[in-house]
Design a protein around this motif. Structure first.
Motif, PDB file in Angstrom:
ATOM      1  N   PHE A 214      30.362  31.211  29.972  1.00 27.96           N
ATOM      2  CA  PHE A 214      30.735  31.530  31.352  1.00 27.96           C
ATOM      3  C   PHE A 214      32.222  31.235  31.587  1.00 27.96           C
ATOM      4  N   ILE A 215      32.736  30.178  30.960  1.00 29.52           N
ATOM      5  CA  ILE A 215      34.153  29.842  31.107  1.00 29.52           C
ATOM      6  C   ILE A 215      35.010  30.923  30.454  1.00 29.52           C
ATOM      7  N   VAL A 216      34.583  31.396  29.283  1.00 28.65           N
ATOM      8  CA  VAL A 216      35.326  32.458  28.599  1.00 28.65           C
ATOM      9  C   VAL A 216      35.333  33.723  29.451  1.00 28.65           C
ATOM     10  N   PHE A 217      34.207  34.041  30.070  1.00 30.69           N
ATOM     11  CA  PHE A 217      34.133  35.230  30.926  1.00 30.69           C
ATOM     12  C   PHE A 217      35.054  35.065  32.141  1.00 30.69           C
ATOM     13  N   ALA A 218      35.047  33.878  32.734  1.00 32.25           N
ATOM     14  CA  ALA A 218      35.940  33.613  33.877  1.00 32.25           C
ATOM     15  C   ALA A 218      37.404  33.681  33.449  1.00 32.25           C
ATOM     16  N   PHE A 219      37.681  33.209  32.247  1.00 37.99           N
ATOM     17  CA  PHE A 219      39.040  33.277  31.726  1.00 37.99           C
ATOM     18  C   PHE A 219      39.489  34.729  31.585  1.00 37.99           C
ATOM     19  N   GLY A 220      38.591  35.613  31.157  1.00 39.36           N
ATOM     20  CA  GLY A 220      38.914  37.034  31.075  1.00 39.36           C
ATOM     21  C   GLY A 220      39.262  37.608  32.437  1.00 39.36           C
ATOM     22  N   PHE A 224      42.884  39.257  33.965  1.00 36.19           N
ATOM     23  CA  PHE A 224      43.050  40.453  34.793  1.00 36.19           C
ATOM     24  C   PHE A 224      43.927  40.140  36.002  1.00 36.19           C
ATOM     25  N   PHE A 225      43.834  38.886  36.436  1.00 29.86           N
ATOM     26  CA  PHE A 225      44.654  38.452  37.575  1.00 29.86           C
ATOM     27  C   PHE A 225      46.142  38.609  37.244  1.00 29.86           C
ATOM     28  N   PHE A 226      46.572  38.260  36.015  1.00 26.83           N
ATOM     29  CA  PHE A 226      47.979  38.455  35.630  1.00 26.83           C
ATOM     30  C   PHE A 226      48.349  39.930  35.756  1.00 26.83           C
ATOM     31  N   ASN A 227      47.429  40.751  35.204  1.00 24.44           N
ATOM     32  CA  ASN A 227      47.636  42.193  35.225  1.00 24.44           C
ATOM     33  C   ASN A 227      47.870  42.682  36.646  1.00 24.44           C
ATOM     34  N   GLU A 228      47.022  42.231  37.557  1.00 23.50           N
ATOM     35  CA  GLU A 228      47.101  42.707  38.937  1.00 23.50           C
ATOM     36  C   GLU A 228      48.353  42.203  39.643  1.00 23.50           C
ATOM     37  N   VAL A 229      48.714  40.926  39.381  1.00 24.12           N
ATOM     38  CA  VAL A 229      49.916  40.365  40.018  1.00 24.12           C
ATOM     39  C   VAL A 229      51.159  41.121  39.588  1.00 24.12           C
ATOM     40  N   ILE A 230      51.229  41.443  38.297  1.00 20.90           N
ATOM     41  CA  ILE A 230      52.392  42.176  37.792  1.00 20.90           C
ATOM     42  C   ILE A 230      52.552  43.512  38.517  1.00 20.90           C
ATOM     43  N   PHE A 231      51.421  44.247  38.677  1.00 19.09           N
ATOM     44  CA  PHE A 231      51.519  45.566  39.314  1.00 19.09           C
ATOM     45  C   PHE A 231      51.758  45.461  40.816  1.00 19.09           C
ATOM     46  N   VAL A 232      51.274  44.385  41.443  1.00 17.37           N
ATOM     47  CA  VAL A 232      51.548  44.195  42.869  1.00 17.37           C
ATOM     48  C   VAL A 232      53.022  43.890  43.082  1.00 17.37           C
ATOM     49  N   VAL A 233      53.592  43.087  42.163  1.00 13.31           N
ATOM     50  CA  VAL A 233      54.985  42.685  42.301  1.00 13.31           C
ATOM     51  C   VAL A 233      55.932  43.823  41.918  1.00 13.31           C
ATOM     52  N   ILE A 247      48.283  45.153  27.537  1.00  9.37           N
ATOM     53  CA  ILE A 247      47.902  44.287  26.409  1.00  9.37           C
ATOM     54  C   ILE A 247      47.114  43.088  26.918  1.00  9.37           C
ATOM     55  N   ILE A 248      47.573  42.506  28.032  1.00 11.31           N
ATOM     56  CA  ILE A 248      46.852  41.391  28.645  1.00 11.31           C
ATOM     57  C   ILE A 248      45.448  41.837  29.067  1.00 11.31           C
ATOM     58  N   LYS A 249      45.369  43.050  29.641  1.00  6.49           N
ATOM     59  CA  LYS A 249      44.067  43.590  30.063  1.00  6.49           C
ATOM     60  C   LYS A 249      43.117  43.726  28.866  1.00  6.49           C
ATOM     61  N   ILE A 250      43.622  44.223  27.733  1.00  5.14           N
ATOM     62  CA  ILE A 250      42.778  44.391  26.551  1.00  5.14           C
ATOM     63  C   ILE A 250      42.311  43.033  26.029  1.00  5.14           C
TER      64      ILE A 250
END
Length: 550
Positions: A214-220, A224-233, A247-250
């Motif tokens: 469950f921790i690994v899934f939450a980490f994934g 995605f949060f990094f991915n989203e922040v980059i595109f929002v910024v 690459i982060i998303k994959i």
């Protein structure tokens, strides 16, 4: 259960490592964005726009492929387990894969598979894919782990396809389009909020269960949060930062694939293999235990059979001799139990100088219980006191009355009972006096001059525990005998053709009458030979003795 690849490391320490990696990637991503801003166009000089777009599309299609792999994993796991969480997991990944596919093929820089495609439509597909995905993940995080789905899988699939079809039509027709920077940022912030809720709930579940998957899934999800922040910024563009974000998303998808595969497939398989090994070990141990127990049982059975053999020898030692002469009477007898111990018994004894007593009895049942009952009979029917023995012996009905009373004073099982035939023969008068205690097969008199008769004038009540409500009356009858006459005393096993298949009563009479002029030993041998024709296998005890006046 604590599931991880770091054996010996505490769960809390692994949590710290995981989040340290998360922040390291976040900082690296942030520095990369600053580097891009500082370097400006010089960084693009190394890679033209077409090359950047090609790499972007390759990474997008790779992400779609991984999403579909995770979707298949969750789908077939749901078919096996039926957990409702898996429905939302495969729905989320399938929705994102479909929307990402529309995003790629509708982008104006591709071959233009959609005539009305535009950058705004492409961005809208991309945003809705993430929005639907994280809405499904958030719903999943709130659902109980073991809750089962009550819906048919076909209904779920139809609903999912209908929803995706509706979204596609709305975007393709232009009814819903993210065509402004403000809208892009607003939806991005909503997606980030949903991401954080889902990641928090999965982390909470993992900590509660101490389950690393469950921790690994939450980490994934957090990646995605990094991915989203980059595109929002930075906005949705196809520069180096977009490639890095993909690459982060994959990597995030691979983490989630690892968690789902391990939790739904690999971990149950490992548990099953471990269970099989335990079963094999238990089976091996059980086999050893059974062997030891069997050995003990065999030893105990051997001891029991040895004791029964001794009991049989004792029981048979109490019987009269097979060929016995008392004054002018001769007796031959045969005793054949169907088991090691018998419920049949007989005895022949001197009452006084002028009388000989005899009886034959049949206890209900066979084996040990019936044999023990015969021991009681021996001590009760024949007294060790000479006067008492004479008093009862001369009047057979007195003996049966005493026997019935003594039997009812004991605490024998209610079902235990017996039948008995008692007789006394006087040498001078040649009179045989007898009394029956419920005997179901009357002795047969074979006359020397021919013919036969049954000793059936006395028909008493069986010996059983009925004294509380019934007191039977026994009486004696008598018959005169002559030289050469023979009387056959027997239990019902001798003439029970259904159980033993030796004689019928008429067969026994014919044998005795046709051989009445032959000596008693020969007649006894004929009977024995007849019984051997059946192979010596009987279902009921066989006992008889023949009395001859000589």
């Amino acid at each position: 259960m604590d599931k991880s690849g770091f054996k010996g490391v505490k769960f809390e320490n692994r949590m710290i490592v995981a989040y340290a990696v998360f922040f390291a990637i976040l900082i690296s991503s942030y520095k990369l964005m600053l580097m891009r801003i500082g370097m400006g166009e010089s960084l693009f000089g190394q890679m033209n726009q077409d090359t950047l777009l090609t790499w972007y599309l390759v990474l997008e299609f790779l992400g779609i492929a991984i999403s579909l792999m995770i979707c298949a994993n969750a789908y077939y796991s749901f078919l096996q387990m039926g957990r409702i969480r898996l429905v939302y997991v495969y729905s989320g990944f399938f929705s994102m894969a479909v929307m990402d596919f529309f995003h790629v093929i509708s982008y104006a820089g591709t071959t233009g598979l959609f005539e009305n495609s535009s950058p705004y439509s492409s961005i809208t597909y991309w945003i809705f894919g993430k929005l639907l995905f994280f809405i499904f993940m958030a719903i999943t995080s709130f659902l109980p782990l073991k809750r089962k789905s009550t819906k048919r899988i076909s209904v779920i699939n139809i609903a999912l396809l209908a929803m995706l079809g509706t979204v596609f039509l709305l975007i393709h027709s232009g009814a819903v389009v993210v065509d402004a920077r403000s809208k892009f940022v607003f939806v991005g912030i909503i997606i980030i909020a949903i991401q954080m809720i889902a990641a928090y709930n999965f982390t909470k579940t993992g900590v509660k269960l101490k389950n690393w998957f469950f921790i690994v899934f939450a980490f994934g999800i957090l990646m995605f949060f990094f991915n989203e922040v980059i595109f929002v910024v930075r906005g949705q563009n196809y520069g180096v930062v977009s490639i890095y974000a993909n690459i982060i998303k994959i990597i995030a998808l691979l983490f989630m694939f690892k968690a789902l595969f391990s939790y739904n497939i690999n971990s149950p398989w490992v548990q099953m293999m471990e269970a099989q090994e335990r079963i094999k070990k238990y089976a091996s141990d059980l086999e050893n235990v059974i062997d030891k127990k069997t050995q003990k049982i065999n030893e105990a059975n051997k001891n029991i059979m040895k004791e029964i053999k001794y009991a049989r020898e004792i029981q048979q030692s109490l019987l009269p001799k097979n060929d016995l002469i008392i004054k002018d009477t001769r007796f031959v007898s045969r005793y054949m139990p169907c088991e090691n111990l018998s419920g049949d018994y007989f005895d022949i004894f001197k009452v006084d100088d002028e009388n000989v007593g005899m009886y034959i009895l049949d206890v209900s049942g066979h084996g040990v219980s019936a044999a023990l009952m015969t021991m009681f009979c021996i001590n009760t029917v024949k007294s060790t006191e000479r006067l008492i023995n004479r008093y009862r012996g001369l009047k057979p009905h007195r003996n049966l009355n005493h026997f019935y009373e003594s039997f009812n004073k004991m605490s024998f099982p209610p079902a235990m009972h017996m039948v008995i035939f008692f007789a006394t023969y006087n040498f001078k008068s040649k009179v045989l006096t007898y009394s029956s205690g419920g005997m179901n097969c009357f002795p047969i008199l074979i006359k020397q001059e021919g013919g036969h008769a049954f000793l059936d004038k006395s028909k008493g009540f069986p010996i059983c525990q009925c004294s509380d409500f019934y007191t039977p009356e026994y009486y004696s009858s008598s018959i005169n005998l002559h030289k050469g006459d023979r009387v056959v005393f027997y239990t019902d096993g001798l003439v029970d053709q259904k159980k033993n298949g030796v004689f019928g009563q008429d067969d026994l009479i014919d044998l005795m009458e046709s051989n009445r002029h032959k000596d008693l030993e020969t007649v006894d041998r004929y009977i024995a030979e007849k019984m051997e024709e059946n192979g010596g296998r009987f279902e009921d005890d066989i006992t008889y003795f023949i009395m001859e006046i000589i």
